[in-house]
Enzyme design. Sequence first.
Site, PDB file in Angstrom:
ATOM      1  CG  HIS A  69       4.172   6.355  -1.905  1.00  0.00           C
ATOM      2  ND1 HIS A  69       3.633   7.775  -1.645  1.00  0.00           N
ATOM      3  CD2 HIS A  69       4.803   6.459  -3.048  1.00  0.00           C
ATOM      4  CE1 HIS A  69       3.999   8.343  -2.724  1.00  0.00           C
ATOM      5  NE2 HIS A  69       4.540   7.806  -3.549  1.00  0.00           N
ATOM      6  N   GLY A  75      10.994   1.467   5.462  1.00  0.00           N
ATOM      7  CA  GLY A  75      10.916   0.097   4.832  1.00  0.00           C
ATOM      8  C   GLY A  75       9.688  -0.458   4.748  1.00  0.00           C
ATOM      9  CG  HIS A 194       5.316   6.766 -13.032  1.00  0.00           C
ATOM     10  ND1 HIS A 194       6.333   7.866 -13.174  1.00  0.00           N
ATOM     11  CD2 HIS A 194       5.077   6.534 -11.883  1.00  0.00           C
ATOM     12  CE1 HIS A 194       6.470   8.237 -11.705  1.00  0.00           C
ATOM     13  NE2 HIS A 194       5.763   7.499 -11.052  1.00  0.00           N
ATOM     14  CG  ASP A 238       1.411   4.757 -20.742  1.00  0.00           C
ATOM     15  OD1 ASP A 238       0.447   4.515 -20.534  1.00  0.00           O
ATOM     16  OD2 ASP A 238       2.453   3.667 -20.665  1.00  0.00           O
ATOM     17  CB  THR A 240      -1.530   1.671 -22.870  1.00  0.00           C
ATOM     18  OG1 THR A 240      -0.051   1.795 -22.409  1.00  0.00           O
ATOM     19  CG2 THR A 240      -1.854   1.936 -24.475  1.00  0.00           C
ATOM     20  CG  ASP A 245       1.927  -0.833 -22.312  1.00  0.00           C
ATOM     21  OD1 ASP A 245       2.768   0.320 -21.939  1.00  0.00           O
ATOM     22  OD2 ASP A 245       0.781  -0.632 -22.743  1.00  0.00           O
TER      23      ASP A 245
HETATM   24  C1  HEM Z   1      11.493   7.807  -9.612  1.00  0.00           C
HETATM   25  C2  HEM Z   1      10.824   8.569  -8.751  1.00  0.00           C
HETATM   26  C3  HEM Z   1       9.340   8.512  -8.474  1.00  0.00           C
HETATM   27  C4  HEM Z   1       8.828   9.888  -8.790  1.00  0.00           C
HETATM   28  C5  HEM Z   1       9.624  11.095  -8.463  1.00  0.00           C
HETATM   29  C6  HEM Z   1       7.493   9.394  -8.762  1.00  0.00           C
HETATM   30  C7  HEM Z   1       6.504  10.688  -8.524  1.00  0.00           C
HETATM   31  C8  HEM Z   1       5.227  10.312  -8.492  1.00  0.00           C
HETATM   32  C9  HEM Z   1       3.997  11.372  -8.651  1.00  0.00           C
HETATM   33  C10 HEM Z   1       4.330  12.867  -8.384  1.00  0.00           C
HETATM   34  C11 HEM Z   1       2.815  10.749  -8.898  1.00  0.00           C
HETATM   35  C12 HEM Z   1       1.553  11.563  -9.250  1.00  0.00           C
HETATM   36  C13 HEM Z   1       0.976  11.733  -8.070  1.00  0.00           C
HETATM   37  C14 HEM Z   1      -0.533  12.570  -8.364  1.00  0.00           C
HETATM   38  O1  HEM Z   1      -0.182  13.779  -9.017  1.00  0.00           O
HETATM   39  O2  HEM Z   1      -1.379  12.152  -8.079  1.00  0.00           O
HETATM   40  C15 HEM Z   1       3.087   9.083  -9.286  1.00  0.00           C
HETATM   41  C16 HEM Z   1       2.131   8.436  -9.472  1.00  0.00           C
HETATM   42  C17 HEM Z   1       2.535   6.939  -9.527  1.00  0.00           C
HETATM   43  N1  HEM Z   1       3.812   6.489  -9.066  1.00  0.00           N
HETATM   44 FE1  HEM Z   1       5.450   7.371  -8.989  1.00  0.00          FE
HETATM   45  N2  HEM Z   1       7.146   8.246  -8.757  1.00  0.00           N
HETATM   46  C18 HEM Z   1       8.426   7.653  -8.659  1.00  0.00           C
HETATM   47  C19 HEM Z   1       8.637   6.297  -8.748  1.00  0.00           C
HETATM   48  C20 HEM Z   1       7.627   5.171  -8.812  1.00  0.00           C
HETATM   49  C21 HEM Z   1       7.979   3.790  -8.520  1.00  0.00           C
HETATM   50  C22 HEM Z   1       9.222   3.169  -8.155  1.00  0.00           C
HETATM   51  C23 HEM Z   1       6.774   3.122  -8.670  1.00  0.00           C
HETATM   52  C24 HEM Z   1       6.384   1.751  -8.620  1.00  0.00           C
HETATM   53  C25 HEM Z   1       7.337   0.917  -8.735  1.00  0.00           C
HETATM   54  C26 HEM Z   1       5.878   4.345  -9.024  1.00  0.00           C
HETATM   55  C27 HEM Z   1       4.322   4.134  -9.098  1.00  0.00           C
HETATM   56  C28 HEM Z   1       3.324   5.188  -9.422  1.00  0.00           C
HETATM   57  C29 HEM Z   1       2.094   4.639  -9.978  1.00  0.00           C
HETATM   58  C30 HEM Z   1       1.573   3.515 -10.293  1.00  0.00           C
HETATM   59  C31 HEM Z   1       1.416   6.044 -10.036  1.00  0.00           C
HETATM   60  C32 HEM Z   1      -0.071   6.294 -10.606  1.00  0.00           C
HETATM   61  C33 HEM Z   1      -0.972   6.300  -9.269  1.00  0.00           C
HETATM   62  C34 HEM Z   1      -2.571   6.342  -9.707  1.00  0.00           C
HETATM   63  O3  HEM Z   1      -2.808   6.333 -10.862  1.00  0.00           O
HETATM   64  O4  HEM Z   1      -3.205   6.571  -8.538  1.00  0.00           O
HETATM   65  N3  HEM Z   1       6.355   5.443  -8.929  1.00  0.00           N
HETATM   66  N4  HEM Z   1       4.532   9.168  -8.932  1.00  0.00           N
END
Ligand code: HEM
Length: 319
Positions: A69, A75, A194, A238, A240, A245
């Site tokens: 984010h 940036g 994810h 997922d 895990t 992984d």
């Molecule tokens: C491809 C486009 C992406 C979309 C549309 C997206 C969207 C989201 C959404 C909607 C959530 C859940 C928010 C919630 O409901 O609390 C989420 C969680 C998360 N995203 Fe993404 N994301 C994207 C790319 C990424 C990228 C590039 C990373 C890191 C390299 C990332 C890492 C994470 C992680 C680790 C979580 C879990 C956070 C937690 O458990 O607190 N995401 N993302």
Amino acid sequence: MSAAKNLVRLLIVVQVAAGLAGAPGVAALSMDYYGMSCPFAEMIVRSVVGEALMKDPTLAAGLLRLHFHDCFVQGCDASVLLDSTAGNTAEKDALANKSLRGYEVIDRIKQIMEAQCPGIVSCADIIAFAARDAVFMAGGPYYGVPNGRRDGTRSSAADTIALPAPTLNASTLIQMFGSHGLNARDMVALSGGHTLGVAHCASFKNRLQGEAATLDASLASSLGATCANGDSATAPFDRTSNAFDGVYFRELQSRRGLLSSDQTLFESPETRALVNMFATNQAYFFFAFQQGMLKMGQLDLKEGTQGEIRKSCRVVNSY
Ligand code: HEM
Ligand SMILES: *[C@@H]1O[C@H](CO)[C@@H](O)[C@H](O)[C@H]1NC(C)=O
Ligand SMILES: CC(=O)N[C@H]1CO[C@H](CO)[C@@H](O)[C@@H]1O
């Protein structure tokens, strides 16, 4: 972990670092920016992240997402960490930023950093190091993080429009990441982030309407039960969710992707081959992920005298 596996992971670090040195168009970061001024900077980050994950392994996801984010909005300048002020609503209070986690870990690191070497290490570098360490400690790849980022002074909720929505399809995601110089492989590998963490029902309930063809029936019924508890109920990405992984990609193959933006990567002919490759070859996923993180970690950096080294990651310095 076996010594051989450690050695392999270390060799990958060296390879990636060496490749970076000669890469064109890479901003003026170095692998050892704090070598003289704060030699223990990376060690401090690693030890605080290690302690935090020991207490709460789910924070690995929070720290990784903070870095994403941060970099996609204005940036990699730690704008995501700034608190709102009387006259300004910051990124972290935008709807898109809802549920970001790990701020206390960054605060703790910064506190120790300021005691050891005041005014030297940027909050933006701290996030980048912390995300890397979190991934590694959750079982993912280790890679060298080029450093020397500077902190920005602007954080506006309105800027979070730059973040992708969970309902986007693969073509739009390719476009969006492409506008940051990240290709389709980077995008799919980074979506593999994810493999950690959870989402709230508000982010995936659209999957329960009209996506039956691409949503495994047993997952549909379990998500339905989750969402019966309201928008703030959570489900793991997922099986895990604390382990970094390849399971995330295998779930996509079984139509068990949590967000539409996850499942679309398998459904779209533009990205399906990448999903299949990452699902069967975890080493290749790890390699592509670290390449993607290196690029993502250098988006729109503040140059030269732009920006500052914040004293507190939550507020801009005053002069
Ligand atoms: C491809 C486009 C992406 C979309 C549309 C997206 C969207 C989201 C959404 C909607 C959530 C859940 C928010 C919630 O409901 O609390 C989420 C969680 C998360 N995203 Fe993404 N994301 C994207 C790319 C990424 C990228 C590039 C990373 C890191 C390299 C990332 C890492 C994470 C992680 C680790 C979580 C879990 C956070 C937690 O458990 O607190 N995401 N993302
Ligand atoms: C993806 O979404 C965009 C924007 O909503 C739309 O214009 C496009 O047709 C969609 N592509 C596919 C393949 O569904
Ligand atoms: C609007 C909203 O939910 N903002 C949240 C953003 O994240 C911070 C830190 O977790 C929360 O305190 C805010 O409430």
